[in-house]
Design an enzyme around this catalytic site. Structure first.
Site, PDB file in Angstrom:
ATOM      1  CG  HIS A  93      -1.932   1.111   1.210  1.00  7.82           C
ATOM      2  ND1 HIS A  93      -2.974   1.190   2.115  1.00  7.82           N
ATOM      3  CD2 HIS A  93      -2.060   2.207   0.416  1.00  7.82           C
ATOM      4  CE1 HIS A  93      -3.691   2.277   1.857  1.00  7.82           C
ATOM      5  NE2 HIS A  93      -3.145   2.916   0.846  1.00  7.82           N
TER       6      HIS A  93
ATOM      7  CD  GLU B 177       0.598   5.424  -1.207  1.00  7.97           C
ATOM      8  OE1 GLU B 177       1.399   5.362  -0.252  1.00  7.97           O
ATOM      9  OE2 GLU B 177      -0.629   5.584  -1.052  1.00  7.97           O
TER      10      GLU B 177
ATOM     11  CG  HIS C 286       2.569   8.539   2.237  1.00 10.14           C
ATOM     12  ND1 HIS C 286       2.120   8.907   3.486  1.00 10.14           N
ATOM     13  CD2 HIS C 286       1.480   8.011   1.598  1.00 10.14           C
ATOM     14  CE1 HIS C 286       0.826   8.609   3.615  1.00 10.14           C
ATOM     15  NE2 HIS C 286       0.425   8.077   2.478  1.00 10.14           N
TER      16      HIS C 286
END
Length: 252
Positions: free
Chosen positions: A63, A111, A115
């Site tokens: 993930h 992502e 992040h």
């Protein structure tokens, strides 16, 4: 060149340099973090949640690799797919977009910008290729699917106890994982395992507990965790039985 023209030229040069440096490095200050969270999801549960999947995978997939308590650290550092072209084979295999299988790069873009730009505070993660490459290395190192199989924990129509997962993972990795489930809905008997998080130290990528005894959160960190929880349909698994759903069989 006239003095005014010189000053203008210097100003333009300074602004350009600032923009370039912003695009190459994340902002500092309030974007501090202490650990990395390697988050893996079980595709059949995600398929169940969205009630639609074109692919049916029988192994845990990535993930994300998330610095704790920070997000969106540099909005000027955009995702460029060409920078990870050497990783495409592994990315498509181990980091697929289950919800949108025909456009996996949208998931990777999300992502990275949410992040990766925060993880890039570390020299070892300060580019897309380093960030995604290291995520793949840690994923293969953990080898979650094989570890669970080693303990006889495989997808089944029969239920497990959540302690089966916790005990197996703690025994192998030596740290306590965070296991998340979809809560049972009307007509269902038990929660469904959805996601497993394992944490790494910031300095040397060694496994560590995701939460240490006596560890306290600052008010800002509590706000961040509340915000994250509000965007997720899953929650930390309750002590008790849990469903580990088998993949859907491909229809011919």
């Amino acid at each position: 060149m006239a003095p005014r023209a010189v000053r203008c030229a210097l100003l333009v040069w300074a602004l350009a340099l600032c923009c370039l440096s912003g695009a190459g490095r994340p902002w500092s200050g309030s974007h501090e973090w202490k650990k990395l969270i390697l988050t893996q999801l079980w595709p059949p549960t995600l398929c169940k949640e969205v009630n639609d999947c074109e692919k049916s995978l029988d192994y845990w997939t990535i993930h994300g690799l998330w610095p704790d308590r920070v997000e969106d650290c540099n909005s000027s550092w955009h995702f460029h797919l060409d920078e990870i072209k050497d990783l495409f084979q592994d990315m498509n295999l181990y980091w697929p977009d289950i919800k949108h299988p025909l456009n996996g790069s949208r998931f990777w873009k999300h992502e990275w910008e949410k992040h990766g730009t925060c993880a890039a505070q570390l020299d070892a993660l300060d580019s897309e290729k380093k960030y995604f490459g290291k995520s793949l290395v840690l994923y293969k190192q953990i080898d979650l699917t094989r570890v669970l199989q080693k303990f006889g924990i495989e997808p089944s129509i029969n239920y497990y106890h959540i302690s089966d997962f916790k005990d197996a993972l703690t025994r192998i990795y030596g740290v306590v994982p965070k296991i998340q489930c979809l809560p049972s809905t009307q007509g269902e008997e038990v929660q469904t395992i959805s996601q497993i998080e394992l944490c790494f130290t910031k300095e040397d990528f060694h496994l560590r507990n995701c939460t240490e005894p006596g560890e306290l959160l600052s008010p800002k960190q509590e706000v961040w965790l509340t915000k994250v929880a509000a965007t997720q349909s899953m929650m930390v698994c309750k002590d008790g039985p849990v469903f580990y759903p088998p993949p859907k069989k491909t229809k011919y």
